[in-house]
Structure formats: structure tokens, C-alpha cells
Design a protein around this motif. Sequence first.
Motif, PDB file in Angstrom:
ATOM      1  N   VAL A 107      13.562 -20.692 -12.107  1.00 37.01           N
ATOM      2  CA  VAL A 107      12.742 -20.847 -10.893  1.00 37.01           C
ATOM      3  C   VAL A 107      12.447 -22.335 -10.700  1.00 37.01           C
ATOM      4  N   GLY A 108      13.139 -22.953  -9.781  1.00 36.64           N
ATOM      5  CA  GLY A 108      13.007 -24.389  -9.606  1.00 36.64           C
ATOM      6  C   GLY A 108      11.822 -24.804  -8.759  1.00 36.64           C
ATOM      7  N   ASP A 109      11.558 -24.041  -7.690  1.00 31.86           N
ATOM      8  CA  ASP A 109      10.476 -24.406  -6.772  1.00 31.86           C
ATOM      9  C   ASP A 109       9.117 -24.160  -7.419  1.00 31.86           C
ATOM     10  N   ALA A 110       8.238 -25.156  -7.371  1.00 32.97           N
ATOM     11  CA  ALA A 110       6.947 -25.071  -8.051  1.00 32.97           C
ATOM     12  C   ALA A 110       6.066 -23.972  -7.471  1.00 32.97           C
ATOM     13  N   ARG A 111       6.062 -23.815  -6.147  1.00 34.30           N
ATOM     14  CA  ARG A 111       5.220 -22.793  -5.520  1.00 34.30           C
ATOM     15  C   ARG A 111       5.715 -21.398  -5.863  1.00 34.30           C
ATOM     16  N   THR A 112       7.029 -21.226  -5.872  1.00 34.66           N
ATOM     17  CA  THR A 112       7.596 -19.914  -6.242  1.00 34.66           C
ATOM     18  C   THR A 112       7.302 -19.604  -7.699  1.00 34.66           C
ATOM     19  N   ARG A 113       7.411 -20.607  -8.547  1.00 34.52           N
ATOM     20  CA  ARG A 113       7.110 -20.443  -9.975  1.00 34.52           C
ATOM     21  C   ARG A 113       5.666 -20.004 -10.178  1.00 34.52           C
ATOM     22  N   LEU A 114       4.750 -20.645  -9.474  1.00 32.28           N
ATOM     23  CA  LEU A 114       3.335 -20.301  -9.589  1.00 32.28           C
ATOM     24  C   LEU A 114       3.086 -18.876  -9.103  1.00 32.28           C
ATOM     25  N   ALA A 115       3.717 -18.496  -8.005  1.00 31.54           N
ATOM     26  CA  ALA A 115       3.514 -17.158  -7.444  1.00 31.54           C
ATOM     27  C   ALA A 115       4.057 -16.078  -8.384  1.00 31.54           C
ATOM     28  N   ARG A 116       5.243 -16.301  -8.942  1.00 33.96           N
ATOM     29  CA  ARG A 116       5.841 -15.288  -9.814  1.00 33.96           C
ATOM     30  C   ARG A 116       5.091 -15.168 -11.139  1.00 33.96           C
ATOM     31  N   LEU A 117       4.656 -16.292 -11.680  1.00 29.49           N
ATOM     32  CA  LEU A 117       3.875 -16.246 -12.910  1.00 29.49           C
ATOM     33  C   LEU A 117       2.526 -15.579 -12.647  1.00 29.49           C
ATOM     34  N   GLY A 118       1.918 -15.879 -11.511  1.00 24.45           N
ATOM     35  CA  GLY A 118       0.657 -15.240 -11.149  1.00 24.45           C
ATOM     36  C   GLY A 118       0.812 -13.736 -11.012  1.00 24.45           C
ATOM     37  N   LEU A 119       1.924 -13.301 -10.428  1.00 32.25           N
ATOM     38  CA  LEU A 119       2.183 -11.869 -10.280  1.00 32.25           C
ATOM     39  C   LEU A 119       2.345 -11.203 -11.638  1.00 32.25           C
ATOM     40  N   PHE A 120       3.070 -11.866 -12.552  1.00 33.12           N
ATOM     41  CA  PHE A 120       3.240 -11.323 -13.901  1.00 33.12           C
ATOM     42  C   PHE A 120       1.893 -11.220 -14.612  1.00 33.12           C
ATOM     43  N   CYS A 121       1.095 -12.291 -14.538  1.00 34.94           N
ATOM     44  CA  CYS A 121      -0.211 -12.291 -15.198  1.00 34.94           C
ATOM     45  C   CYS A 121      -1.105 -11.190 -14.643  1.00 34.94           C
ATOM     46  N   SER A 122      -1.070 -11.007 -13.335  1.00 34.27           N
ATOM     47  CA  SER A 122      -1.893  -9.982 -12.694  1.00 34.27           C
ATOM     48  C   SER A 122      -1.493  -8.589 -13.170  1.00 34.27           C
ATOM     49  N   ALA A 123      -0.188  -8.316 -13.161  1.00 37.29           N
ATOM     50  CA  ALA A 123       0.292  -6.996 -13.578  1.00 37.29           C
ATOM     51  C   ALA A 123      -0.054  -6.727 -15.039  1.00 37.29           C
ATOM     52  N   PHE A 124       0.098  -7.731 -15.883  1.00 34.38           N
ATOM     53  CA  PHE A 124      -0.191  -7.559 -17.312  1.00 34.38           C
ATOM     54  C   PHE A 124      -1.680  -7.315 -17.532  1.00 34.38           C
ATOM     55  N   THR A 125      -2.537  -8.049 -16.807  1.00 29.32           N
ATOM     56  CA  THR A 125      -3.982  -7.875 -16.955  1.00 29.32           C
ATOM     57  C   THR A 125      -4.414  -6.500 -16.473  1.00 29.32           C
ATOM     58  N   ILE A 126      -3.850  -6.034 -15.360  1.00 19.39           N
ATOM     59  CA  ILE A 126      -4.180  -4.698 -14.852  1.00 19.39           C
ATOM     60  C   ILE A 126      -3.822  -3.631 -15.874  1.00 19.39           C
ATOM     61  N   SER A 127      -2.644  -3.770 -16.493  1.00 19.56           N
ATOM     62  CA  SER A 127      -2.220  -2.781 -17.492  1.00 19.56           C
ATOM     63  C   SER A 127      -3.162  -2.766 -18.689  1.00 19.56           C
ATOM     64  N   MET A 128      -3.710  -3.928 -19.049  1.00 23.34           N
ATOM     65  CA  MET A 128      -4.638  -3.983 -20.176  1.00 23.34           C
ATOM     66  C   MET A 128      -5.973  -3.345 -19.815  1.00 23.34           C
ATOM     67  N   TYR A 129      -6.431  -3.554 -18.586  1.00 26.34           N
ATOM     68  CA  TYR A 129      -7.688  -2.946 -18.161  1.00 26.34           C
ATOM     69  C   TYR A 129      -7.565  -1.429 -18.034  1.00 26.34           C
ATOM     70  N   LEU A 130      -6.374  -0.929 -17.661  1.00 25.20           N
ATOM     71  CA  LEU A 130      -6.190   0.502 -17.465  1.00 25.20           C
ATOM     72  C   LEU A 130      -5.807   1.230 -18.747  1.00 25.20           C
ATOM     73  N   SER A 131      -5.503   0.486 -19.805  1.00 25.20           N
ATOM     74  CA  SER A 131      -5.069   1.120 -21.056  1.00 25.20           C
ATOM     75  C   SER A 131      -6.107   2.050 -21.680  1.00 25.20           C
ATOM     76  N   PRO A 132      -7.445   1.830 -21.503  1.00 24.59           N
ATOM     77  CA  PRO A 132      -8.420   2.749 -22.111  1.00 24.59           C
ATOM     78  C   PRO A 132      -8.631   4.044 -21.344  1.00 24.59           C
ATOM     79  N   LEU A 133      -7.812   4.331 -20.311  1.00 20.44           N
ATOM     80  CA  LEU A 133      -8.033   5.543 -19.524  1.00 20.44           C
ATOM     81  C   LEU A 133      -7.943   6.806 -20.378  1.00 20.44           C
ATOM     82  N   ALA A 134      -7.114   6.765 -21.419  1.00 14.51           N
ATOM     83  CA  ALA A 134      -7.002   7.927 -22.303  1.00 14.51           C
ATOM     84  C   ALA A 134      -8.337   8.217 -22.989  1.00 14.51           C
ATOM     85  N   ASP A 135      -9.064   7.146 -23.365  1.00 15.56           N
ATOM     86  CA  ASP A 135     -10.381   7.324 -23.973  1.00 15.56           C
ATOM     87  C   ASP A 135     -11.363   7.952 -22.988  1.00 15.56           C
TER      88      ASP A 135
END
Length: 206
Positions: A107-135
Motif C-alpha cells: 500500500v503505497g498511498d499514505a491515506r489508503t494505508r491509514l484507512a486500511r490499517l484503521g479498518l483492520f484495527c476496528s474489526a479486531f477491536t470489535i471482535s475482542m469486545y464481542l468475544s465475551p458473548l458466550a459468558d
Amino acid sequence: MVLAPRSLPRSAIHRSDLRQMLATKSVENIQFLPFLTTDINNLSWLGYGCLKQDWTLIAVNTIGAALQTLYILVYLYYSPAKRAVLLQSLVLLAVLATGYGYFTLVVGDARTRLARLGLFCSAFTISMYLSPLADLARVVQSRSTRCLSFPLAVTTCLASSSWTLYGLQLRDPYITVPNVPGIVTSVVRFWLFWRYRDKPHRPLPA
């Protein structure tokens, strides 16, 4: 604005695990995977903070990543299955190296890099917050909140609310959106504590 660290709820649990490991010199009944996933989360947000030049993100997640790395090293020291722990740690390093290579070389473009990394971080954080649903489902089935921690619910709510407000202040959806599930699950936990506060424990079917 005073921000609660993003990893505060899990770090609170992991500090308890650290004390247990140091006291018993054993890793019995302690899972290793949460240490790794939280470390990945901290390091990912650290990378996002560096790209965004956000010193709040950088400072908070540097501390979080350092703590998680400490927990991993202590776990490795006391674990009898060091080969399995090392293998999982190497997988973590491989994931991080792959991610670094992708975001810096592909990913060469800085804005695209920031957007894609932000999307990954968001998805990963959501999965961590939703992981205790079984409890939470287990609480409803057993009509008991024994498997829930009230202090953890409070710290999760504070951390999620702080980061949501911070994201709104910056108008950054990658910070705001993934923390909303943390608020929602905290409210659900508070409701469960109120709903089953005087209910007798009902054993789950085998």
C-alpha cells in the motif's frame, strides 16, 4: 479529556493472571491466547497512531504492548509446554511482519494505508469486545452472574466511553465505531447484574 487505556479491561484481568503466575510459579488455568490477541491489538493501534501521528494512541498502546509482552515472557518462563508457546509467539511475529510488509510495501498511498490499517484495527477491536458473548449467554442460562466481573464491566464501560468520545472529538470513525460494542456489552452486563442479583444459581445441564 482523560482517557482510559484501550486495553485497560483486559490488562486488569492479565495483571491478576500475572500475580497468579508469580505466586504459584505455574500457568495452570491461565490461557495464553488472550495475551497474544491483546498484544496484536495494542501493536496494531500503535501502528495506526504512528501513521496518524496521534501521541495519545502512541503512548497508551506502547504501554499496553509492553505490558502484554511482559505477560507473554512470564507465561513462557513458567509454562511446561514452551514449544507450543514459542510456536504461537512466532506466529504472532509472522502476522506482524506480514502486516508491516503489506502496509509499507504494497500500500503505497499514505491515506489508503491509514484507512486500511484503521479498518483492520476496528474489526479486531470489535471482535475482542464481542468475544465475551458466550459468558453472557451462560449467565442467562444459569441465572447467575458468578462468571462475570463487575469491576471489569465498569472498566470496560469507562474505557469504551472514553475512546468513543475521543474518536468523536477527532471525527475518526476508526476509533469511535469499534468502541461502541464495548459500551453496549457493558450495559448488558450491568443489566444482568441487576436482573440476577438475587437469583439462586441454576446448574447448567451436562
